[in-house]
Design an enzyme around this catalytic site. Structure first.
Site, short mmCIF file in Angstrom:
data_model
loop_
_atom_site.label_atom_id
_atom_site.label_comp_id
_atom_site.label_asym_id
_atom_site.label_seq_id
_atom_site.Cartn_x
_atom_site.Cartn_y
_atom_site.Cartn_z
N GLY A 4 -33.29 -23.64 -59.91
CA GLY A 4 -31.94 -23.86 -59.38
C GLY A 4 -31.85 -24.38 -57.95
N GLU A 59 -33.20 -19.98 -51.94
CA GLU A 59 -32.58 -19.57 -53.21
C GLU A 59 -31.28 -20.34 -53.44
OE1 GLU A 59 -32.50 -18.42 -55.97
OE2 GLU A 59 -32.99 -16.32 -56.19
N ASP A 60 -30.97 -20.61 -54.68
CA ASP A 60 -29.71 -21.27 -54.99
C ASP A 60 -28.55 -20.27 -54.87
OD1 ASP A 60 -30.55 -19.78 -57.19
OD2 ASP A 60 -30.15 -21.33 -58.67
N ASP A 63 -26.99 -13.24 -57.00
CA ASP A 63 -25.96 -12.65 -57.86
C ASP A 63 -26.14 -11.13 -57.83
OD1 ASP A 63 -23.95 -12.58 -59.82
OD2 ASP A 63 -25.35 -12.89 -61.45
N GLY A 65 -28.94 -9.73 -57.22
CA GLY A 65 -29.96 -9.46 -56.21
C GLY A 65 -31.30 -9.07 -56.82
N THR A 67 -33.40 -10.74 -58.80
CA THR A 67 -34.44 -11.77 -58.67
C THR A 67 -35.00 -11.80 -57.24
OG1 THR A 67 -33.22 -13.09 -60.28
CG2 THR A 67 -34.93 -14.23 -59.02
N LEU A 68 -34.10 -11.80 -56.28
CA LEU A 68 -34.53 -11.88 -54.88
C LEU A 68 -35.30 -10.63 -54.47
CD1 LEU A 68 -34.54 -13.48 -52.29
CD2 LEU A 68 -32.28 -12.59 -51.77
N LYS A 91 -22.84 -14.00 -54.38
CA LYS A 91 -21.69 -13.32 -55.00
C LYS A 91 -21.81 -11.83 -54.70
CE LYS A 91 -22.39 -15.61 -59.21
NZ LYS A 91 -22.15 -15.86 -60.64
N PHE A 112 -18.87 -17.87 -62.70
CA PHE A 112 -20.10 -18.56 -63.03
C PHE A 112 -20.00 -20.01 -62.55
CE2 PHE A 112 -23.19 -20.87 -65.51
CZ PHE A 112 -24.29 -20.04 -65.39
N ASP A 119 -27.66 -24.41 -63.18
CA ASP A 119 -27.49 -24.84 -64.56
C ASP A 119 -26.45 -24.03 -65.32
OD1 ASP A 119 -29.30 -22.46 -64.73
OD2 ASP A 119 -29.23 -22.96 -66.87
N ARG A 125 -27.39 -29.43 -64.15
CA ARG A 125 -28.01 -29.34 -62.82
C ARG A 125 -27.82 -30.63 -62.03
NH1 ARG A 125 -31.46 -24.81 -62.87
NH2 ARG A 125 -32.41 -24.34 -64.88
P1 IMP Z 1 -29.72 -12.38 -59.77
O1 IMP Z 1 -31.11 -11.90 -60.05
O2 IMP Z 1 -28.71 -11.69 -60.64
O3 IMP Z 1 -29.35 -12.31 -58.31
O4 IMP Z 1 -29.64 -13.87 -60.24
C1 IMP Z 1 -30.19 -14.90 -59.52
C2 IMP Z 1 -30.41 -16.12 -60.39
O5 IMP Z 1 -29.52 -16.16 -61.49
C3 IMP Z 1 -30.14 -17.36 -59.59
O6 IMP Z 1 -31.29 -17.82 -58.92
C4 IMP Z 1 -29.65 -18.32 -60.65
O7 IMP Z 1 -30.74 -18.97 -61.25
C5 IMP Z 1 -28.97 -17.43 -61.67
N1 IMP Z 1 -27.51 -17.37 -61.46
C6 IMP Z 1 -26.79 -16.34 -60.99
N2 IMP Z 1 -25.48 -16.64 -60.93
C7 IMP Z 1 -25.38 -17.90 -61.41
C8 IMP Z 1 -24.26 -18.80 -61.58
O8 IMP Z 1 -23.09 -18.51 -61.30
N3 IMP Z 1 -24.59 -20.02 -62.07
C9 IMP Z 1 -25.85 -20.42 -62.37
N4 IMP Z 1 -26.90 -19.62 -62.22
C10 IMP Z 1 -26.67 -18.37 -61.74
#
Ligand code: IMP
Length: 134
Positions: A4, A59-60, A63, A65, A67-68, A91, A112, A119, A125
């Site tokens: 992303g 990071e893109d 959300d 958190g 993944t980070l 977010k 979203f 994506d 994308r």
């Molecule tokens: P997290 O682990 O929930 O913070 O999600 C992070 C990853 O989810 C991001 O790096 C995106 O790849 C994907 N993601 C979260 N929200 C969105 C969105 O609104 N649109 C597209 N991808 C998202």
């Protein structure tokens, strides 16, 4: 952070006027769904060691958190001199794990979004803007 962040990264590095190196890693937490599974899988690791380096994770969107948080733990263990986070979007209302964001583009509400690298089911994308699902 692939996939992303690739367009954000491309714009960001062209605005940095000092010697930098770049490397890429890929994780997956979503699959093709729009809800985080809560499980993070390392799909592609960095090629270069980061011990003793000053590292910025790009990071893109942050959300939940999850993944980070996973990435920070993974990379901290490799003992960089510093580890910071640059995220285009956040977010905060969706957060499940508190994570630091040192450089943030925009805080957005719980919608979203896709385009500009982000994506929607792996498509869109390539849109040159960010939009949200109607
Ligand atoms: P997290 O682990 O929930 O913070 O999600 C992070 C990853 O989810 C991001 O790096 C995106 O790849 C994907 N993601 C979260 N929200 C969105 C969105 O609104 N649109 C597209 N991808 C998202």
């Amino acid at each position: 952070m692939l996939n992303g962040a690739f367009i954000f990264m491309a714009d960001l590095v062209r605005a940095i006027d000092m010697p930098v190196t770049m490397d890429f890693l890929a994780v997956s937490s979503y699959g093709n769904a729009q809800q985080s599974s809560g499980e993070v899988e390392l799909l592609k690791d960095l090629r270069m060691p980061i011990a003793g380096r000053q590292v910025i994770i790009v990071e893109d969107i942050v959300d939940t958190g999850i993944t980070l948080n996973y990435l920070l733990r993974l990379l901290e263990a490799r003992q960089p001199t510093s580890l910071k986070v640059a995220a285009l979007l956040s977010k905060p209302s969706r957060r499940k794990v508190e994570v630091p964001i040192h450089y943030l583009g925009f805080e957005i509400e719980d919608a979203f979004v896709y385009g500009y690298g982000l994506d929607r089911g792996q498509f869109d994308r390539n849109l040159p803007f960010i939009t949200s699902q109607a």
